[in-house]
Enzyme design. Structure first.
Site, PDB file in Angstrom:
ATOM      1  N   PHE A 255      -1.433 -20.163  18.440  1.00 37.12           N
ATOM      2  CA  PHE A 255      -2.544 -20.731  17.663  1.00 37.12           C
ATOM      3  C   PHE A 255      -3.737 -21.078  18.560  1.00 37.12           C
ATOM      4  CE2 PHE A 255       1.331 -21.600  15.288  1.00 37.12           C
ATOM      5  CZ  PHE A 255       1.022 -21.074  14.050  1.00 37.12           C
ATOM      6  N   GLY A 256      -3.990 -20.221  19.520  1.00 40.71           N
ATOM      7  CA  GLY A 256      -5.157 -20.410  20.372  1.00 40.71           C
ATOM      8  C   GLY A 256      -4.944 -21.356  21.529  1.00 40.71           C
TER       9      GLY A 256
ATOM     10  N   ARG B  96     -11.521   2.187  -9.116  1.00 41.74           N
ATOM     11  CA  ARG B  96     -10.527   3.267  -9.296  1.00 41.74           C
ATOM     12  C   ARG B  96     -10.698   3.919 -10.678  1.00 41.74           C
ATOM     13  NH1 ARG B  96      -5.213   2.337  -5.901  1.00 41.74           N
ATOM     14  NH2 ARG B  96      -6.252   1.545  -4.060  1.00 41.74           N
TER      15      ARG B  96
ATOM     16  N   GLU C 253     -12.052  -5.064  -5.327  1.00 44.69           N
ATOM     17  CA  GLU C 253     -12.646  -3.734  -5.077  1.00 44.69           C
ATOM     18  C   GLU C 253     -11.942  -2.644  -5.885  1.00 44.69           C
ATOM     19  OE1 GLU C 253     -11.790  -5.848  -2.377  1.00 44.69           O
ATOM     20  OE2 GLU C 253     -13.863  -6.540  -2.382  1.00 44.69           O
ATOM     21  N   ASN C 254     -10.747  -2.944  -6.420  1.00 46.97           N
ATOM     22  CA  ASN C 254      -9.968  -1.902  -7.106  1.00 46.97           C
ATOM     23  C   ASN C 254     -10.545  -1.496  -8.460  1.00 46.97           C
ATOM     24  OD1 ASN C 254      -6.706  -3.018  -5.857  1.00 46.97           O
ATOM     25  ND2 ASN C 254      -8.113  -1.500  -5.020  1.00 46.97           N
ATOM     26  N   TRP C 255     -11.578  -2.213  -8.937  1.00 46.18           N
ATOM     27  CA  TRP C 255     -12.206  -1.819 -10.210  1.00 46.18           C
ATOM     28  C   TRP C 255     -12.841  -0.443 -10.104  1.00 46.18           C
ATOM     29  CZ3 TRP C 255     -11.136  -4.469 -14.448  1.00 46.18           C
ATOM     30  CH2 TRP C 255     -10.794  -5.817 -14.332  1.00 46.18           C
TER      31      TRP C 255
ATOM     32  N   SER D 129      -8.312  -5.508   4.470  1.00 46.21           N
ATOM     33  CA  SER D 129      -8.851  -5.172   3.140  1.00 46.21           C
ATOM     34  C   SER D 129      -9.213  -6.393   2.293  1.00 46.21           C
ATOM     35  CB  SER D 129      -7.874  -4.271   2.367  1.00 46.21           C
ATOM     36  OG  SER D 129      -7.687  -3.061   3.047  1.00 46.21           O
TER      37      SER D 129
ATOM     38  N   ASP E 127       0.831  -1.207   0.000  1.00 47.63           N
ATOM     39  CA  ASP E 127       0.000   0.000   0.000  1.00 47.63           C
ATOM     40  C   ASP E 127       0.869   1.263   0.000  1.00 47.63           C
ATOM     41  OD1 ASP E 127      -2.290   1.480   0.056  1.00 47.63           O
ATOM     42  OD2 ASP E 127      -2.815   1.031   2.133  1.00 47.63           O
ATOM     43  N   GLY E 128       0.353   2.297  -0.613  1.00 47.83           N
ATOM     44  CA  GLY E 128       1.020   3.606  -0.523  1.00 47.83           C
ATOM     45  C   GLY E 128       1.603   4.128  -1.823  1.00 47.83           C
TER      46      GLY E 128
ATOM     47  N   HIS F  82       2.497   3.359  -9.129  1.00 51.34           N
ATOM     48  CA  HIS F  82       2.417   1.899  -9.312  1.00 51.34           C
ATOM     49  C   HIS F  82       3.654   1.378 -10.051  1.00 51.34           C
ATOM     50  CE1 HIS F  82      -1.449   1.904  -7.529  1.00 51.34           C
ATOM     51  NE2 HIS F  82      -2.064   2.521  -8.526  1.00 51.34           N
TER      52      HIS F  82
HETATM   53  C1  FPP Z   1      -2.138   0.212  -3.193  1.00 52.62           C
HETATM   54  O1  FPP Z   1      -1.605   1.523  -3.120  1.00 52.62           O
HETATM   55  C2  FPP Z   1      -1.530  -0.481  -4.294  1.00 52.62           C
HETATM   56  C3  FPP Z   1      -2.217  -1.122  -5.285  1.00 52.62           C
HETATM   57  C4  FPP Z   1      -3.684  -1.157  -5.346  1.00 52.62           C
HETATM   58  C5  FPP Z   1      -1.515  -1.784  -6.380  1.00 52.62           C
HETATM   59  C6  FPP Z   1      -0.198  -2.388  -6.000  1.00 52.62           C
HETATM   60  C7  FPP Z   1       0.605  -2.476  -7.235  1.00 52.62           C
HETATM   61  C8  FPP Z   1       1.947  -2.547  -7.264  1.00 52.62           C
HETATM   62  C9  FPP Z   1       2.814  -2.678  -6.072  1.00 52.62           C
HETATM   63  C10 FPP Z   1       2.675  -2.532  -8.569  1.00 52.62           C
HETATM   64  C11 FPP Z   1       2.768  -3.889  -9.152  1.00 52.62           C
HETATM   65  C12 FPP Z   1       1.451  -4.207  -9.708  1.00 52.62           C
HETATM   66  C13 FPP Z   1       1.205  -5.041 -10.715  1.00 52.62           C
HETATM   67  C14 FPP Z   1      -0.159  -5.159 -11.197  1.00 52.62           C
HETATM   68  C15 FPP Z   1       2.260  -5.827 -11.341  1.00 52.62           C
HETATM   69  P1  FPP Z   1      -2.609   2.716  -3.373  1.00 52.62           P
HETATM   70  O2  FPP Z   1      -2.679   2.979  -4.817  1.00 52.62           O
HETATM   71  O3  FPP Z   1      -3.910   2.429  -2.722  1.00 52.62           O
HETATM   72  O4  FPP Z   1      -1.837   3.877  -2.631  1.00 52.62           O
HETATM   73  P2  FPP Z   1      -2.514   5.029  -1.761  1.00 52.62           P
HETATM   74  O5  FPP Z   1      -3.201   4.351  -0.609  1.00 52.62           O
HETATM   75  O6  FPP Z   1      -1.329   5.839  -1.317  1.00 52.62           O
HETATM   76  O7  FPP Z   1      -3.433   5.794  -2.658  1.00 52.62           O
END
Ligand code: FPP
Length: 260
Positions: A254-255, A89, A85-87, A213, A38-39, A55
């Site tokens: 493990f509980g 975006r 859920e990322n669709w 998530s 994430d991030g 990305h």
């Molecule tokens: C979350 O960060 C990241 C993702 C949803 C995609 C992760 C993808 C990569 C690490 C690159 C490699 C991917 C592929 C498909 C080869 P965010 O976009 O939610 O960041 P934010 O929370 O700072 O907005």
């Protein structure tokens, strides 16, 4: 500036130089490490770049992390690359992530001689056929590798996976191939997609967010969680190695109740 983990005396380096590793008792290395990467978006925004650039930087960060995972002898490394859920975006961002997935073999194929096998974990629903074909081809071309399996979680959702498994068990029951009375946790596990993938030992999430998530809900049942502030594109193999060492200091029950 270094950041502290919530548990475990380990300092995470921002630049890989101020690592302080605690002494780990015994060898209790994680077999299966899973990462919520994430991030990327925040990393890019802070630099005045597009989220897509974030990305792309996230993809580049994978090289160092794969090196670290190989050095640590990790058997399975699961990477959350795109969730069900990322669709929702922006279209351009979804398209860019599809393009990165389509190039999976270009990237991971470079590690075949180091024994990396590629598995795809996720649903085919809504995915362009070129992406499905590319992911299947990456699996096929790395099939013989055995040192470490990278589980590429793409169009993955923990609930979707559980629902799909339940549907498969129901199909088997109604066609008389499975006695409903025989369904227990181990039968369920054996019908999950990728039945040979073990439960997650350690689950890392970068960027300071502290939630799961909808990631591999079934296999995360007894995962040890590590939440770190570092944004994914800045995460390195040294960070991973420090976290593995911290994992080895944790007592897993493990509980059960254990003496001592
Ligand atoms: C979350 O960060 C990241 C993702 C949803 C995609 C992760 C993808 C990569 C690490 C690159 C490699 C991917 C592929 C498909 C080869 P965010 O976009 O939610 O960041 P934010 O929370 O700072 O907005």
């Amino acid at each position: 500036m270094a950041r502290w983990l919530l548990r475990g005396a380990v300092r995470l380096p921002e630049n890989g130089t101020d690592l302080r590793l605690p002494t780990a008792p015994g060898d209790s290395r994680p077999r299966h490490v899973a990462v919520i990467m994430d991030g990327n978006g925040r990393w890019a925004t802070r630099r005045g770049l597009s989220r897509v650039s974030g990305h792309e930087a996230g993809m580049r960060a994978l090289s160092s992390v794969l090196d670290g995972a190989l050095e640590e002898g990790i058997e399975h490394l699961s990477l959350f690359c795109f969730s069900t859920e990322n669709w929702s975006r922006p279209h351009a961002e979804v398209t860019a992530l599809m393009r990165l997935a389509e190039g999976a073999y270009d990237f991971f194929g470079g590690y075949v001689d180091r024994g990396i096998r590629f598995w795809w974990q996720g649903s085919e629903a809504r995915l362009p056929s070129e992406v499905v074909d590319a992911l299947r081809e990456a699996e096929e071309r790395t099939r013989q590798s055995r040192t470490m399996t990278v589980v590429f979680c793409f169009n993955h959702g923990g609930r979707e996976e559980i629902a799909r498994t339940a549907a498969e068990l129901a199909r088997r029951a109604v066609t008389g191939r499975l006695d409903p009375e025989a369904i227990d946790e181990s039968v369920f596990s054996r019908h999950l997609p990728l039945p040979d993938l073990p439960d997650i030992d350690m689950l890392i999430r970068t960027s300071g967010e502290q939630r799961i998530s909808n990631f591999m809900l079934w296999r995360a049942a007894y995962a040890e969680f590590f939440f770190v502030d570092t944004l994914w594109p800045d995460f390195t193999g040294d960070h991973l190695r420090a976290l593995v060492t911290a994992f080895m200091t944790r007592k897993r029950r493990f509980g059960a109740v254990t003496s001592g």
